[in-house]
Write a protein that holds these residues in place. Sequence first.
Motif, PDB file in Angstrom:
ATOM      1  N   PHE A   1      61.528  66.061 -10.185  1.00  0.00           N
ATOM      2  CA  PHE A   1      61.522  64.735  -9.552  1.00  0.00           C
ATOM      3  C   PHE A   1      61.190  64.893  -8.077  1.00  0.00           C
ATOM      4  N   SER A   2      60.817  63.789  -7.465  1.00  0.00           N
ATOM      5  CA  SER A   2      60.600  63.773  -6.016  1.00  0.00           C
ATOM      6  C   SER A   2      61.004  62.410  -5.468  1.00  0.00           C
ATOM      7  N   LEU A   3      61.276  62.380  -4.181  1.00  0.00           N
ATOM      8  CA  LEU A   3      61.595  61.124  -3.496  1.00  0.00           C
ATOM      9  C   LEU A   3      61.095  61.201  -2.064  1.00  0.00           C
ATOM     10  N   ASP A   4      60.907  60.039  -1.458  1.00  0.00           N
ATOM     11  CA  ASP A   4      60.502  59.980  -0.051  1.00  0.00           C
ATOM     12  C   ASP A   4      61.745  59.792   0.792  1.00  0.00           C
ATOM     13  N   LEU A   5      62.228  60.880   1.362  1.00  0.00           N
ATOM     14  CA  LEU A   5      63.470  60.827   2.137  1.00  0.00           C
ATOM     15  C   LEU A   5      63.295  59.998   3.412  1.00  0.00           C
ATOM     16  N   ARG A   6      62.072  59.914   3.906  1.00  0.00           N
ATOM     17  CA  ARG A   6      61.804  59.124   5.109  1.00  0.00           C
ATOM     18  C   ARG A   6      62.103  57.648   4.851  1.00  0.00           C
ATOM     19  N   GLU A   7      61.624  57.139   3.728  1.00  0.00           N
ATOM     20  CA  GLU A   7      61.869  55.731   3.399  1.00  0.00           C
ATOM     21  C   GLU A   7      63.354  55.480   3.139  1.00  0.00           C
ATOM     22  N   ILE A   8      63.997  56.408   2.448  1.00  0.00           N
ATOM     23  CA  ILE A   8      65.407  56.239   2.123  1.00  0.00           C
ATOM     24  C   ILE A   8      66.263  56.264   3.384  1.00  0.00           C
ATOM     25  N   ALA A   9      65.931  57.153   4.323  1.00  0.00           N
ATOM     26  CA  ALA A   9      66.682  57.217   5.583  1.00  0.00           C
ATOM     27  C   ALA A   9      66.538  55.925   6.369  1.00  0.00           C
ATOM     28  N   THR A  10      65.382  55.275   6.240  1.00  0.00           N
ATOM     29  CA  THR A  10      65.142  54.016   6.953  1.00  0.00           C
ATOM     30  C   THR A  10      65.839  52.848   6.272  1.00  0.00           C
ATOM     31  N   LEU A  11      65.751  52.798   4.943  1.00  0.00           N
ATOM     32  CA  LEU A  11      66.316  51.672   4.194  1.00  0.00           C
ATOM     33  C   LEU A  11      67.836  51.706   4.136  1.00  0.00           C
TER      34      LEU A  11
ATOM     35  N   ARG B   1      70.146  64.071 -13.253  1.00  0.00           N
ATOM     36  CA  ARG B   1      71.456  64.071 -12.584  1.00  0.00           C
ATOM     37  C   ARG B   1      71.314  64.492 -11.123  1.00  0.00           C
ATOM     38  N   LEU B   2      70.501  65.525 -10.894  1.00  0.00           N
ATOM     39  CA  LEU B   2      70.285  66.003  -9.529  1.00  0.00           C
ATOM     40  C   LEU B   2      69.650  64.907  -8.674  1.00  0.00           C
ATOM     41  N   MET B   3      68.702  64.175  -9.245  1.00  0.00           N
ATOM     42  CA  MET B   3      68.058  63.069  -8.532  1.00  0.00           C
ATOM     43  C   MET B   3      69.074  61.990  -8.165  1.00  0.00           C
ATOM     44  N   LEU B   4      69.905  61.597  -9.110  1.00  0.00           N
ATOM     45  CA  LEU B   4      70.917  60.571  -8.844  1.00  0.00           C
ATOM     46  C   LEU B   4      71.919  61.052  -7.800  1.00  0.00           C
ATOM     47  N   ASP B   5      72.285  62.331  -7.847  1.00  0.00           N
ATOM     48  CA  ASP B   5      73.205  62.893  -6.847  1.00  0.00           C
ATOM     49  C   ASP B   5      72.572  62.880  -5.452  1.00  0.00           C
ATOM     50  N   ALA B   6      71.268  63.173  -5.388  1.00  0.00           N
ATOM     51  CA  ALA B   6      70.576  63.173  -4.099  1.00  0.00           C
ATOM     52  C   ALA B   6      70.543  61.768  -3.507  1.00  0.00           C
ATOM     53  N   LEU B   7      70.317  60.773  -4.346  1.00  0.00           N
ATOM     54  CA  LEU B   7      70.304  59.383  -3.860  1.00  0.00           C
ATOM     55  C   LEU B   7      71.699  58.951  -3.416  1.00  0.00           C
ATOM     56  N   ALA B   8      72.714  59.340  -4.173  1.00  0.00           N
ATOM     57  CA  ALA B   8      74.086  59.000  -3.785  1.00  0.00           C
ATOM     58  C   ALA B   8      74.455  59.659  -2.465  1.00  0.00           C
ATOM     59  N   LEU B   9      74.017  60.907  -2.268  1.00  0.00           N
ATOM     60  CA  LEU B   9      74.275  61.616  -1.019  1.00  0.00           C
ATOM     61  C   LEU B   9      73.662  60.888   0.170  1.00  0.00           C
ATOM     62  N   ALA B  10      72.536  60.213  -0.072  1.00  0.00           N
ATOM     63  CA  ALA B  10      71.852  59.478   0.991  1.00  0.00           C
ATOM     64  C   ALA B  10      72.446  58.093   1.230  1.00  0.00           C
ATOM     65  N   GLY B  11      73.510  57.766   0.506  1.00  0.00           N
ATOM     66  CA  GLY B  11      74.167  56.480   0.706  1.00  0.00           C
ATOM     67  C   GLY B  11      73.640  55.369  -0.163  1.00  0.00           C
TER      68      GLY B  11
ATOM     69  N   TYR C   1      69.431  65.097   9.071  1.00  0.00           N
ATOM     70  CA  TYR C   1      70.731  65.370   8.439  1.00  0.00           C
ATOM     71  C   TYR C   1      70.605  65.291   6.914  1.00  0.00           C
ATOM     72  N   LEU C   2      69.919  64.265   6.432  1.00  0.00           N
ATOM     73  CA  LEU C   2      69.749  64.096   4.990  1.00  0.00           C
ATOM     74  C   LEU C   2      68.923  65.228   4.386  1.00  0.00           C
ATOM     75  N   ARG C   3      67.890  65.657   5.111  1.00  0.00           N
ATOM     76  CA  ARG C   3      67.052  66.748   4.603  1.00  0.00           C
ATOM     77  C   ARG C   3      67.894  68.016   4.399  1.00  0.00           C
ATOM     78  N   LEU C   4      68.654  68.363   5.405  1.00  0.00           N
ATOM     79  CA  LEU C   4      69.476  69.568   5.316  1.00  0.00           C
ATOM     80  C   LEU C   4      70.567  69.428   4.253  1.00  0.00           C
ATOM     81  N   SER C   5      71.210  68.256   4.204  1.00  0.00           N
ATOM     82  CA  SER C   5      72.278  68.034   3.236  1.00  0.00           C
ATOM     83  C   SER C   5      71.752  68.082   1.804  1.00  0.00           C
ATOM     84  N   THR C   6      70.574  67.478   1.593  1.00  0.00           N
ATOM     85  CA  THR C   6      69.994  67.446   0.248  1.00  0.00           C
ATOM     86  C   THR C   6      69.588  68.840  -0.200  1.00  0.00           C
TER      87      THR C   6
END
Length: 385
Positions: free
Chosen positions: A307-317, A142-152, A23-28
Motif C-alpha cells: 500500500f501507499s499513501l500521501d503523507l503530505r496531504e494527510i499532514a495537511t488535512l 492492517r498496517l495501512m489502517l495503523d499508519a492512518l490512525a497514527l496520523a490522527g 514527525y509523521l514520517r519518522l513515526s510511521t
Amino acid sequence: MHNWLLPEYIEDLLPPVAWRLEYLRLSTLNMFRTHGYELVTPPMLEYLESLLTGTGSDLDTRTFKLVDQLSGRMMGLRADITPQVARIDAHLLNHQGVTRLCYAGVVVHTLPEGMNRSRELLQVGAELYGHSGYEADVEIQRLMLDALALAGVSDLYLDIGHVGVFGGLMAYGHVPAEKEAALFQALQAKDTPAIRDLTHGMDEATRAAFTALPTLYGGVEVLDEAFQILPSSLEITQALEQLRAIENELKGSAKINIDLAELRGYHYHSGVVFSAYAGTHTNVLAQGGRYDEVGKAFGRARPATGFSLDLREIATLFWRSPGSKGILAPYLKNAKLAQKIQQLRSSGEIVVVELAGHEADRSELNCDRILLDNKGEWEVAPLTK
C-alpha cells in the motif's frame, strides 16, 4: 512576472505543518520497523524503461520525462515508488523467503489526481513479497489502517475489491479483448446503460453478471449476493472467498465495504485491491493491492502486496496543534543559564534564545513560557504579554 510564484499545484509547506509532516514520517517509518519492515530509499531519477516497466500506460502519462545529459537516454522523475521497490526486491536483495520493505520519498506527477491536490507527494508505503496467501493482504491492510490512525485519522472506511472477479467474468463469457477497455471504463463509472450496450449479444448469465457488478457494493452481505448472482467459475469463486476471509479478519478495524466493480489499477494489480477513506473526506487517503506480476518484468515474478499513501496531504488535512509551545530564554553569558537550557532541550523542550533588541517580536516566537533568574537559579515561568 513574479519570480517567486510556484507552478500550479506545487506549494511550500510552512511551520507547523512541515514539522508535523516530518514527525509523521519518522513515526510511521518507526512503526513499520517494529513490524519487521526494512527501509529502502530508491533514487528520484531512473531510466524511463526501468521506471515504467510493468506498470501500464497510466503511470507513463503521469511521469515527467527528461534527457540524461551523460548517456543521452530518456529518464523520468518517479511518479510512484512501488515499481522501484519491486526492482530492488528482484535484483538487489534477491531473497528467497518473505521480504518486508518500506519507504518514504517524494514523487511528482505531471497532473494533479484531483481537485486541490498537489503534484508533489510524500509517498510512504510498505510492500510484502514472497507470500501468495490472503494473510499477507490482511497484514498490509492492517498496517495501512495503523499508519492512518497514527496520523490522527479517525472514522476510517475500507473499500475492498478483487480484480479476479472482472477477469473471471471476461474468461467465463469468452469476451473479446477489444471490449475489455470499454467494459472496464463503464464498470468504473458504474454506467449500467453502457454495460448493457457493451454486453449485447453475450449469453444471459455473462450479461446479467456484468450488469450486476456495479450494484454489488456494501457490507459483507454483498458477498452472499455475489455467490448467487455471479457464475461459479474457479477464478471468481476464489476471489470471493479471499474477500470473505479478509473481511472476517479485519472487521472491527474499520468500516468495511465490498466493491466488486472496483477495478483501479486493473492492468497493474492481480488480486485484492483496497482503498481507505475517512469521514466526509471524498479523496482516497491510502490505497494498495496485490501485484504478483510486476516483478516479472524485472526477471523475477514474486507474490507481492502493498500500500501507499500521501503523507503530505494527510499532514495537511488532519493537522493537530502541538502540545506545548517553546520557552523563551535571555541572551546572557551565564553558565547556569546555559546548563538549564541544555537540560530543557535534552528533555525535548523547545528553548528559544531571545536576541537583544527584539523584545517586541515575542509574539512571533511561539513561546508561552520564559526562563527567569530566581536568586541565581533559572526557573521556567509563564510568559505574560
